[in-house]
Design an enzyme around this catalytic site. Structure first.
Site, PDB file in Angstrom:
ATOM      1  N   TYR A 110     -10.886 -10.570 -23.291  1.00 16.03           N
ATOM      2  CA  TYR A 110     -10.254 -10.771 -21.979  1.00 16.03           C
ATOM      3  C   TYR A 110     -11.385 -10.831 -20.937  1.00 16.03           C
ATOM      4  O   TYR A 110     -11.401 -10.079 -19.972  1.00 16.03           O
ATOM      5  CB  TYR A 110      -9.275  -9.643 -21.634  1.00 16.03           C
ATOM      6  CG  TYR A 110      -8.266  -9.317 -22.723  1.00 16.03           C
ATOM      7  CD1 TYR A 110      -7.041  -9.969 -22.761  1.00 16.03           C
ATOM      8  CD2 TYR A 110      -8.526  -8.354 -23.698  1.00 16.03           C
ATOM      9  CE1 TYR A 110      -6.098  -9.668 -23.742  1.00 16.03           C
ATOM     10  CE2 TYR A 110      -7.602  -8.053 -24.681  1.00 16.03           C
ATOM     11  CZ  TYR A 110      -6.389  -8.702 -24.693  1.00 16.03           C
ATOM     12  OH  TYR A 110      -5.465  -8.397 -25.666  1.00 16.03           O
TER      13      TYR A 110
ATOM     14  N   CYS B 270      -6.388  -1.632 -16.041  1.00 18.10           N
ATOM     15  CA  CYS B 270      -5.910  -1.501 -14.662  1.00 18.10           C
ATOM     16  C   CYS B 270      -4.474  -0.966 -14.651  1.00 18.10           C
ATOM     17  O   CYS B 270      -3.802  -1.040 -13.628  1.00 18.10           O
ATOM     18  CB  CYS B 270      -6.016  -2.826 -13.916  1.00 18.10           C
ATOM     19  SG  CYS B 270      -5.163  -4.163 -14.745  1.00 18.10           S
TER      20      CYS B 270
ATOM     21  N   CYS C 174      -4.305  -6.560   7.925  1.00 22.57           N
ATOM     22  CA  CYS C 174      -4.044  -5.754   6.729  1.00 22.57           C
ATOM     23  C   CYS C 174      -5.204  -4.801   6.522  1.00 22.57           C
ATOM     24  O   CYS C 174      -6.368  -5.187   6.659  1.00 22.57           O
ATOM     25  CB  CYS C 174      -3.880  -6.663   5.520  1.00 22.57           C
ATOM     26  SG  CYS C 174      -3.843  -5.750   3.975  1.00 22.57           S
TER      27      CYS C 174
ATOM     28  N   CYS D  79       0.843  -1.203   0.000  1.00 21.85           N
ATOM     29  CA  CYS D  79       0.000   0.000   0.000  1.00 21.85           C
ATOM     30  C   CYS D  79       0.877   1.251   0.000  1.00 21.85           C
ATOM     31  O   CYS D  79       1.072   1.878   1.035  1.00 21.85           O
ATOM     32  CB  CYS D  79      -0.884   0.031   1.239  1.00 21.85           C
ATOM     33  SG  CYS D  79      -1.995  -1.351   1.352  1.00 21.85           S
TER      34      CYS D  79
ATOM     35  N   GLN E 190     -12.544  -9.424 -10.312  1.00 24.74           N
ATOM     36  CA  GLN E 190     -12.171  -8.115  -9.764  1.00 24.74           C
ATOM     37  C   GLN E 190     -12.171  -8.191  -8.240  1.00 24.74           C
ATOM     38  O   GLN E 190     -13.058  -8.806  -7.646  1.00 24.74           O
ATOM     39  CB  GLN E 190     -13.165  -7.048 -10.232  1.00 24.74           C
ATOM     40  CG  GLN E 190     -13.287  -6.920 -11.748  1.00 24.74           C
ATOM     41  CD  GLN E 190     -12.160  -6.123 -12.376  1.00 24.74           C
ATOM     42  OE1 GLN E 190     -11.358  -5.500 -11.693  1.00 24.74           O
ATOM     43  NE2 GLN E 190     -12.079  -6.152 -13.690  1.00 24.74           N
TER      44      GLN E 190
HETATM   45  C1  LIG Z   1      -8.137  -7.666 -16.022  1.00 26.57           C
HETATM   46  S1  LIG Z   1      -8.774  -9.284 -16.242  1.00 26.57           S
HETATM   47  C2  LIG Z   1     -10.413  -8.900 -16.775  1.00 26.57           C
HETATM   48  C3  LIG Z   1     -11.421  -9.995 -16.659  1.00 26.57           C
HETATM   49  C4  LIG Z   1     -12.877  -9.574 -16.715  1.00 26.57           C
HETATM   50  N1  LIG Z   1     -13.134  -8.653 -17.780  1.00 26.57           N
HETATM   51  C5  LIG Z   1     -13.359  -9.030 -15.380  1.00 26.57           C
HETATM   52  O1  LIG Z   1     -13.700  -7.837 -15.278  1.00 26.57           O
HETATM   53  O2  LIG Z   1     -13.415  -9.810 -14.411  1.00 26.57           O
HETATM   54  C6  LIG Z   1      -7.924  -9.796 -17.656  1.00 26.57           C
HETATM   55  C7  LIG Z   1      -8.287 -11.178 -18.156  1.00 26.57           C
HETATM   56  O3  LIG Z   1      -7.540 -11.428 -19.357  1.00 26.57           O
HETATM   57  C8  LIG Z   1      -7.179 -12.785 -19.390  1.00 26.57           C
HETATM   58  N2  LIG Z   1      -6.066 -12.880 -20.365  1.00 26.57           N
HETATM   59  C9  LIG Z   1      -4.754 -12.642 -20.142  1.00 26.57           C
HETATM   60  N3  LIG Z   1      -4.068 -12.755 -21.298  1.00 26.57           N
HETATM   61  C10 LIG Z   1      -4.976 -13.061 -22.263  1.00 26.57           C
HETATM   62  C11 LIG Z   1      -4.882 -13.292 -23.659  1.00 26.57           C
HETATM   63  N4  LIG Z   1      -3.705 -13.227 -24.294  1.00 26.57           N
HETATM   64  N5  LIG Z   1      -6.006 -13.563 -24.351  1.00 26.57           N
HETATM   65  C12 LIG Z   1      -7.211 -13.636 -23.713  1.00 26.57           C
HETATM   66  N6  LIG Z   1      -7.353 -13.427 -22.383  1.00 26.57           N
HETATM   67  C13 LIG Z   1      -6.260 -13.142 -21.669  1.00 26.57           C
HETATM   68  C14 LIG Z   1      -6.859 -13.122 -17.949  1.00 26.57           C
HETATM   69  O4  LIG Z   1      -6.926 -14.515 -17.727  1.00 26.57           O
HETATM   70  C15 LIG Z   1      -7.940 -12.337 -17.215  1.00 26.57           C
HETATM   71  O5  LIG Z   1      -9.089 -13.125 -17.029  1.00 26.57           O
END
Ligand SMILES: C[S@@+](CC[C@H](N)C(=O)[O-])C[C@H]1O[C@@H](n2cnc3c(N)ncnc32)[C@H](O)[C@@H]1O
Length: 397
Positions: free
Chosen positions: A257, A353, A104, A31, A228
């Site tokens: 993703y 993020c 924490c 943090c 999240q």
């Molecule tokens: C920031 S998270 C977002 C997940 C979702 N949109 C949420 O809000 O819960 C990013 C996601 O991308 C996936 N990811 C990472 N690399 C990837 C890739 N090359 N192709 C597809 N998905 C991927 C991860 O497994 C993860 O679930």
């Protein structure tokens, strides 16, 4: 006279965040903004967002968290030794030495408590921390996921080998002390790696997943699926992303993703059809189960690399009306972004993020004529330097 040990009334959250310093802050490093009053943390994040993203469009005021403390619904801790005693905590910055943490400020309190009960039980069961170099011992990490909405709690105990001596009695003793735990999983991770989870799970108790609720939908979460960490802020994040998407019933939407399908399923209520793509197979299995669980029929999921998938879509000449993307901290790829522009969506909604990789990717999208119309920073991670942003891009003719 003041009674010793009497419970003090809880201080209002904002006051706590402004006055209490964390005793572990220097060694833990989790943090880095915790010394700042919350209002100052927000000002600093706003300035950072403007510095990195202000050249693309006006950065709107940051959305503050109503509860800046104890928001993390996923808590991980590592086992180690200190003075020959088993300890549980976080790795000291840039090292593999475990800093024991008794409390924490950003983690869910119940998860914190469960982790300490597990540590005490491990001592009484004479379990040892796993030594990665010598390949001896048992316990590597513990992960606890909680859902405030459903009350369900998952405990994942990560071991260095498949052997977990006395696991049955251990789980019985743990459940006796924490009856609120709804599932316990042993995850086996024999690799020399900084990744917490290995590839094998063994369900020791319950269903092997928990459920959470967001925006009126129920989501099943397996140990390895991304989700999240700040449920209250996630609803705000998704609401902003969906308002940027301006979906209509004829739209075909890509949720790239997609994790366990959260954004796509929320979008499916206003769109014609939704396609989700995600690399993590466990998350895709959860996503498919989640669509069924919520009775959503206009969504399909693909387990694939998002860039490979979208390249194939672009090459097939298929069109997408809206692309929603939420890549990991490393951001997206040039291949994905170029393909996204080739499928000619009316808009792209980019959930990020990491404002640094967002800035890099917005620059690329601009090259292919997609320009930023709005950017909203959202404080999903109070007390830390991390920042979530949502950007809306539209094609300039
Ligand atoms: C920031 S998270 C977002 C997940 C979702 N949109 C949420 O809000 O819960 C990013 C996601 O991308 C996936 N990811 C990472 N690399 C990837 C890739 N090359 N192709 C597809 N998905 C991927 C991860 O497994 C993860 O679930």
């Amino acid at each position: 006279m003041k009674k010793s040990g009497a419970a003090k009334p809880a201080a209002p959250l904002r006051a706590v965040s402004e006055t209490a310093r964390c005793p572990h802050e220097k060694r833990c490093g989790g943090c880095s903004y915790s010394a700042l009053p919350y209002a100052e943390q927000l000002r600093k994040k706003q300035r950072e967002a403007e510095k990195l993203l202000g050249k693309f469009c006006k950065v709107e005021p940051i959305v503050a968290a109503p509860e800046p403390l104890h928001y993390r619904n996923k808590v991980t801790a590592s086992f180690g030794f200190q003075n020959k005693k088993l300890v549980v905590g976080v790795y000291e910055r840039d090292s593999h030495r475990v800093v024991p943490i008794d409390h924490c400020r950003i983690q869910n309190r119940t998860a914190d408590r469960i982790i300490h009960i597990i540590r005490d039980l491990a001592v009484s069961f004479r379990l040892k921390a796993y030594d990665e170099d010598l390949r001896i011992g048992t316990l590597r990490h513990v992960l606890v996921r909680t859902s405030e909405a459903t009350g369900q709690i998952m405990v994942v105990i990560v071991t260095g080998t498949p052997i977990f001596p006395g696991s049955k009695n251990f789980v019985t003793a743990l459940r006796k002390q924490c009856p609120e735990i709804t599932t316990v999983i042993q995850n086996i991770n024999p690799q020399k790696t900084s990744m917490i989870l290995g590839e094998r799970d063994k369900v020791l108790y319950g269903k092997g997943y928990i459920e959470d609720e967001l925006l009126g939908l129920t989501f099943r979460l397996s140990p390895a699926s991304f989700y999240q960490v700040n449920a209250k802020m996630t609803e705000k994040l998704y609401e902003i992303a969906l308002s940027f998407a301006q979906l209509t019933p004829n739209d075909t939407v890509l949720d790239a993703y997609c994790g366990v399908g959260t954004i796509g399923m929320a979008a499916s209520r206003s769109a014609g059809q939704v396609i989700g793509v995600e690399l993590n197979k466990a998350a895709v299995r959860d996503a498919i189960a989640n669509a069924k669980r919520n009775g959503i029929e206009n969504i399909r999921f693909f387990a694939d690399d998002a860039s490979d998938f979208l390249l194939r879509v672009a090459e097939s000449g298929e069109k997408l009306d809206v692309v929603i993307m939420d890549p990991p901290r490393s951001g997206s790829t040039e291949r994905f972004l170029q393909s996204a522009c080739k499928v000619k969506p009316k808009r792209i909604v980019y959930v990020s993020c990491n404002p640094e990789t967002l800035a890099r990717d917005l620059q690329l999208l601009k090259r292919w004529n997609y320009h930023c119309e709005r950017i909203v920073p959202i404080d999903n991670f109070p007390l830390t330097e991390h920042l979530e942003c949502v950007a809306l891009l539209e094609k300039k003719s």
